[in-house]
Design an enzyme around this catalytic site. Structure first.
Site, PDB file in Angstrom:
ATOM      1  N   SER A  43       0.685  -1.118  -0.075  1.00 34.44           N
ATOM      2  CA  SER A  43       0.202  -0.006  -0.072  1.00 34.44           C
ATOM      3  C   SER A  43       0.621   1.314   0.078  1.00 34.44           C
ATOM      4  CB  SER A  43      -0.747   0.053   1.150  1.00 34.44           C
ATOM      5  OG  SER A  43      -1.952  -1.057   1.135  1.00 34.44           O
ATOM      6  N   HIS A  50       2.974   0.596  13.159  1.00 37.10           N
ATOM      7  CA  HIS A  50       3.174   0.620  11.735  1.00 37.10           C
ATOM      8  C   HIS A  50       1.996   0.831  10.744  1.00 37.10           C
ATOM      9  CE1 HIS A  50       5.696  -0.510   8.409  1.00 37.10           C
ATOM     10  NE2 HIS A  50       4.941  -1.199   7.850  1.00 37.10           N
TER      11      HIS A  50
END
Length: 154
Positions: free
Chosen positions: A61, A93
């Site tokens: 992504s 994260h």
């Protein structure tokens, strides 16, 4: 397939004159692959010609904005679709990746005046991701409809 059945139940926008680019993240491909399938089926149901659709794959992504920029630079597309899946892990994260991805997509869309449909799902776990990538909840379907709708505004 359920996605196609779902697409028939709603008013579909006309995409017959549009060129659509798709950027799909390969990370979590068990989720993004059905999202891509849903988007492609929906584009077809909206009469977008197969020759006017191009899908490119990026590793994850985080790389979606660059993939979008690459397609934008060609000047060939009326709208783009960004597909990805970010699942929360044991650290924060996911928040950094989701923030960078969404900001990158929005910045590109506004700077280049080209709609990018946001089909990047962020979930707490794999079960939630599976729900959002299949059947009536397939976010690829929703992103395809959004891309066509926004392109028709131009």
């Amino acid at each position: 397939m359920q996605r196609k059945h779902y697409a028939k139940k709603i008013l579909l926008p006309d995409g017959s004159r549009l060129r659509i680019g798709i950027v799909v993240a390969d990370f979590n491909s068990d989720i993004t692959t059905p999202m891509l399938a849903g988007a492609l089926e929906t584009l077809e149901a909206c009469k977008v010609k197969k020759s006017n659709i191009r899908a490119v794959h990026v590793p994850g992504s985080f790389e979606i904005p660059y993939g979008c920029l690459t397609l934008m630079k060609s000047g060939k597309y009326d709208a783009l679709i960004a597909l990805g899946c970010i699942i929360k892990g044991e650290t924060t994260h996911d928040i950094y990746i989701a923030t960078a991805t969404s900001n990158g997509i929005m910045d590109l869309s506004l700077k280049h005046k080209l709609p990018i449909a946001f089909g990047v799902i962020t979930t707490n776990d794999l079960a939630q991701a599976k729900v959002r990538s299949s059947g009536k909840s397939n976010k690829g379907v929703e992103a395809a409809i959004t891309a066509i709708t926004m392109a028709n505004l131009r």
